[in-house]
Design a protein around this motif. Structure first.
Motif, PDB file in Angstrom:
ATOM      1  N   GLY A  28       0.781  -1.223   0.000  1.00  0.00           N
ATOM      2  CA  GLY A  28       0.000   0.000   0.000  1.00  0.00           C
ATOM      3  C   GLY A  28       0.811   1.270   0.000  1.00  0.00           C
ATOM      4  O   GLY A  28       0.384   2.291   0.549  1.00  0.00           O
ATOM      5  N   GLY A  29       1.994   1.217  -0.604  1.00  0.00           N
ATOM      6  CA  GLY A  29       2.814   2.420  -0.693  1.00  0.00           C
ATOM      7  C   GLY A  29       3.555   2.771   0.571  1.00  0.00           C
ATOM      8  O   GLY A  29       4.128   3.869   0.663  1.00  0.00           O
ATOM      9  N   LYS A  30       3.570   1.867   1.551  1.00  0.00           N
ATOM     10  CA  LYS A  30       4.277   2.167   2.791  1.00  0.00           C
ATOM     11  C   LYS A  30       5.779   2.235   2.545  1.00  0.00           C
ATOM     12  O   LYS A  30       6.349   1.406   1.845  1.00  0.00           O
ATOM     13  CB  LYS A  30       3.985   1.114   3.866  1.00  0.00           C
ATOM     14  N   LEU A  31       6.422   3.220   3.168  1.00  0.00           N
ATOM     15  CA  LEU A  31       7.862   3.368   3.085  1.00  0.00           C
ATOM     16  C   LEU A  31       8.539   2.516   4.159  1.00  0.00           C
ATOM     17  O   LEU A  31       7.921   2.107   5.142  1.00  0.00           O
ATOM     18  CB  LEU A  31       8.247   4.841   3.279  1.00  0.00           C
ATOM     19  N   GLU A  32       9.813   2.290   3.990  1.00  0.00           N
ATOM     20  CA  GLU A  32      10.591   1.552   4.993  1.00  0.00           C
ATOM     21  C   GLU A  32      10.827   2.430   6.214  1.00  0.00           C
ATOM     22  O   GLU A  32      11.155   3.606   6.090  1.00  0.00           O
ATOM     23  CB  GLU A  32      11.928   1.155   4.357  1.00  0.00           C
ATOM     24  N   ASN A  33      10.634   1.862   7.408  1.00  0.00           N
ATOM     25  CA  ASN A  33      11.005   2.583   8.619  1.00  0.00           C
ATOM     26  C   ASN A  33      12.101   1.821   9.354  1.00  0.00           C
ATOM     27  O   ASN A  33      12.543   0.757   8.908  1.00  0.00           O
ATOM     28  CB  ASN A  33       9.782   2.880   9.506  1.00  0.00           C
ATOM     29  N   LEU A  34      12.554   2.369  10.485  1.00  0.00           N
ATOM     30  CA  LEU A  34      13.720   1.792  11.147  1.00  0.00           C
ATOM     31  C   LEU A  34      13.501   0.371  11.630  1.00  0.00           C
ATOM     32  O   LEU A  34      14.449  -0.418  11.672  1.00  0.00           O
ATOM     33  CB  LEU A  34      14.143   2.682  12.314  1.00  0.00           C
ATOM     34  N   TRP A  35      12.270   0.030  12.005  1.00  0.00           N
ATOM     35  CA  TRP A  35      12.010  -1.354  12.423  1.00  0.00           C
ATOM     36  C   TRP A  35      12.120  -2.305  11.231  1.00  0.00           C
ATOM     37  O   TRP A  35      12.597  -3.435  11.362  1.00  0.00           O
ATOM     38  CB  TRP A  35      10.647  -1.456  13.095  1.00  0.00           C
ATOM     39  N   ASP A  36      11.671  -1.843  10.062  1.00  0.00           N
ATOM     40  CA  ASP A  36      11.835  -2.649   8.845  1.00  0.00           C
ATOM     41  C   ASP A  36      13.311  -2.824   8.515  1.00  0.00           C
ATOM     42  O   ASP A  36      13.769  -3.918   8.192  1.00  0.00           O
ATOM     43  CB  ASP A  36      11.125  -1.976   7.663  1.00  0.00           C
ATOM     44  N   THR A  37      14.048  -1.728   8.596  1.00  0.00           N
ATOM     45  CA  THR A  37      15.475  -1.765   8.281  1.00  0.00           C
ATOM     46  C   THR A  37      16.206  -2.725   9.217  1.00  0.00           C
ATOM     47  O   THR A  37      17.017  -3.560   8.773  1.00  0.00           O
ATOM     48  CB  THR A  37      16.083  -0.355   8.410  1.00  0.00           C
ATOM     49  N   TRP A  38      15.932  -2.623  10.511  1.00  0.00           N
ATOM     50  CA  TRP A  38      16.567  -3.502  11.490  1.00  0.00           C
ATOM     51  C   TRP A  38      16.164  -4.957  11.236  1.00  0.00           C
ATOM     52  O   TRP A  38      16.994  -5.869  11.307  1.00  0.00           O
ATOM     53  CB  TRP A  38      16.176  -3.063  12.892  1.00  0.00           C
ATOM     54  N   SER A  39      14.895  -5.174  10.902  1.00  0.00           N
ATOM     55  CA  SER A  39      14.428  -6.535  10.620  1.00  0.00           C
ATOM     56  C   SER A  39      15.180  -7.140   9.445  1.00  0.00           C
ATOM     57  O   SER A  39      15.538  -8.328   9.457  1.00  0.00           O
ATOM     58  CB  SER A  39      12.926  -6.528  10.325  1.00  0.00           C
ATOM     59  N   MET A  40      15.419  -6.327   8.418  1.00  0.00           N
ATOM     60  CA  MET A  40      16.116  -6.832   7.240  1.00  0.00           C
ATOM     61  C   MET A  40      17.595  -7.067   7.502  1.00  0.00           C
ATOM     62  O   MET A  40      18.180  -8.019   6.989  1.00  0.00           O
ATOM     63  CB  MET A  40      15.919  -5.861   6.070  1.00  0.00           C
ATOM     64  N   GLU A  41      18.183  -6.203   8.322  1.00  0.00           N
ATOM     65  CA  GLU A  41      19.626  -6.308   8.549  1.00  0.00           C
ATOM     66  C   GLU A  41      19.992  -7.327   9.626  1.00  0.00           C
ATOM     67  O   GLU A  41      21.084  -7.894   9.591  1.00  0.00           O
ATOM     68  CB  GLU A  41      20.189  -4.938   8.915  1.00  0.00           C
ATOM     69  N   ASP A  42      19.063  -7.562  10.598  1.00  0.00           N
ATOM     70  CA  ASP A  42      19.403  -8.475  11.695  1.00  0.00           C
ATOM     71  C   ASP A  42      18.129  -9.051  12.304  1.00  0.00           C
ATOM     72  O   ASP A  42      17.755  -8.722  13.425  1.00  0.00           O
ATOM     73  CB  ASP A  42      20.222  -7.737  12.754  1.00  0.00           C
ATOM     74  N   ILE A  43      17.460  -9.936  11.582  1.00  0.00           N
ATOM     75  CA  ILE A  43      16.204 -10.502  12.060  1.00  0.00           C
ATOM     76  C   ILE A  43      16.417 -11.311  13.337  1.00  0.00           C
ATOM     77  O   ILE A  43      15.511 -11.461  14.163  1.00  0.00           O
ATOM     78  CB  ILE A  43      15.541 -11.373  10.964  1.00  0.00           C
ATOM     79  N   GLY A  44      17.624 -11.792  13.551  1.00  0.00           N
ATOM     80  CA  GLY A  44      17.920 -12.549  14.765  1.00  0.00           C
ATOM     81  C   GLY A  44      17.837 -11.726  16.034  1.00  0.00           C
ATOM     82  O   GLY A  44      17.791 -12.287  17.139  1.00  0.00           O
ATOM     83  N   ALA A  45      17.807 -10.420  15.898  1.00  0.00           N
ATOM     84  CA  ALA A  45      17.706  -9.563  17.078  1.00  0.00           C
ATOM     85  C   ALA A  45      16.292  -9.553  17.652  1.00  0.00           C
ATOM     86  O   ALA A  45      16.081  -9.050  18.758  1.00  0.00           O
ATOM     87  CB  ALA A  45      18.120  -8.134  16.728  1.00  0.00           C
TER      88      ALA A  45
END
Length: 338
Positions: A28-45
């Motif tokens: 739906g046109g949502k932009l990436e936010n910091l939680w998305d970025t963190w999820s992509m970079e380190d889902i193990g966190a």
């Protein structure tokens, strides 16, 4: 058994937020936010490797979730609008994002549940974070624009508003202690962020009053801030150093926000101590006038625990940041006794 009833006009509800519950992180046109970025970079966190991708799947399950809330006897809930879903990168309304929130608010009203809306739950759009985030005054202006757009878009649907949830948490967890992405260790950065969040709040409240004057809001609308106040205590027979630790701990975490939302100013004694320590706040001329707009109609209080402190055993932590206090373990403490 005696039946207890709640007073009339008492809100009995629950709390959630957009980034924790919605899911649909890239639809739906949502932009990436910091939680998305963190999820992509380190889902193990993330616990059970569940990041922002799914949340509680609220976007798909909101109708059944509202039924559950109603079935529990609740008449209200607090959630948040995601900045990254409502606006595009040009700061304009994303129609698909707005449509989702309109539908959620419609369904909530149909279920007889009042919605309390918070505008920011630690979910900075990543493209703005990469421009400096809360350290950049332009991002404060962008937030004020976002708040105004939200007020104008939903002002006739939502009665109860908040600018920030727990504003002390992001300076602490993202910029001082190595907890949240990107795990900085800088008290200087934390103070810059705390100051600019205060500015952003005041700008948003000013835009709320602008929206009221322009007729966009309900007549009985309110604006506030949600704080996680932790009352500060020290030893029963404190030293001067213990009392100083108490003053600064309470000043940074409690009085800072209370003074902002009740007086439209920041505590002078705390500012003076920070400056004595060489902490440079991004103060601009006439910021006192900006902050004066920060007085609110009401305050949300999230209470978790008290904060017991004593004089620190050293002046600096392992990253060179100033230490104002250390935890004090109260000998008579008890917890969760049945």
């Amino acid at each position: 058994m005696e039946q207890l009833t709640l007073p009339e006009n008492f809100f009995f509800g629950a709390a959630m937020s957009g980034p924790q519950t919605e899911g649909g992180w890239n639809v739906g046109g949502k932009l990436e936010n910091l939680w998305d970025t963190w999820s992509m970079e380190d889902i193990g966190a993330f616990h059970n490797r569940v990041g922002s991708y799914v949340g509680n799947d609220f976007m798909r399950r909101y109708k059944e979730d509202l039924e559950l809330l109603k079935g529990l006897g609740l008449n209200s809930y607090r959630t948040s609008i995601q900045w990254s879903r409502l606006l595009d990168e040009d700061g304009n309304i994303n129609p698909e994002g707005a449509a989702w929130y309109h539908e959620l608010f419609r369904a909530s009203k149909e279920a007889g549940i009042e919605v309390f809306v918070n505008l920011y739950h630690f979910d900075m759009p990543t493209y703005l974070f990469r421009r400096g985030g809360w350290q950049n005054r332009e991002v404060c202006e962008a937030y004020a624009n976002y708040a105004y757009k939200a007020f104008c878009e939903f002002g006739k649907e939502i009665r109860y508003w908040f600018t920030f949830n727990e504003p002390i948490v992001e300076p602490e967890n993202r910029y001082w202690h190595p907890i949240w992405y990107p795990q900085h260790h800088s008290f200087q950065e934390a103070c810059e962020v705390q100051y600019n969040i205060s500015i952003a709040h005041a700008l948003a409240v000013a835009n709320y009053h602008r929206a009221v004057a322009e007729g966009h809001m309900l007549d009985d609308a309110r604006i506030g801030m949600i704080c996680n106040f932790s009352p500060s205590y020290t030893k029963e027979d404190p030293s001067e150093a213990d009392l100083e630790a108490l003053r600064m701990n309470d000043g940074l975490t409690n009085r800072w926000w209370l003074d902002l939302v009740t007086k439209g100013e920041l505590p002078e004694d705390v500012i003076a101590t920070l400056q004595e320590l060489g902490i440079k706040l991004p103060i601009r001329p006439y910021d006192d006038q900006v902050l004066s707009s920060g007085v609110v109609d009401w305050i949300g209080c999230n209470y978790y625990q008290p904060c017991r402190v004593q004089a620190p055993s050293r002046d600096r932590d392992e990253w060179g940041n100033p230490l104002f206090a250390e935890p004090y373990v109260w000998p008579e403490r008890v917890m969760n006794e049945s």
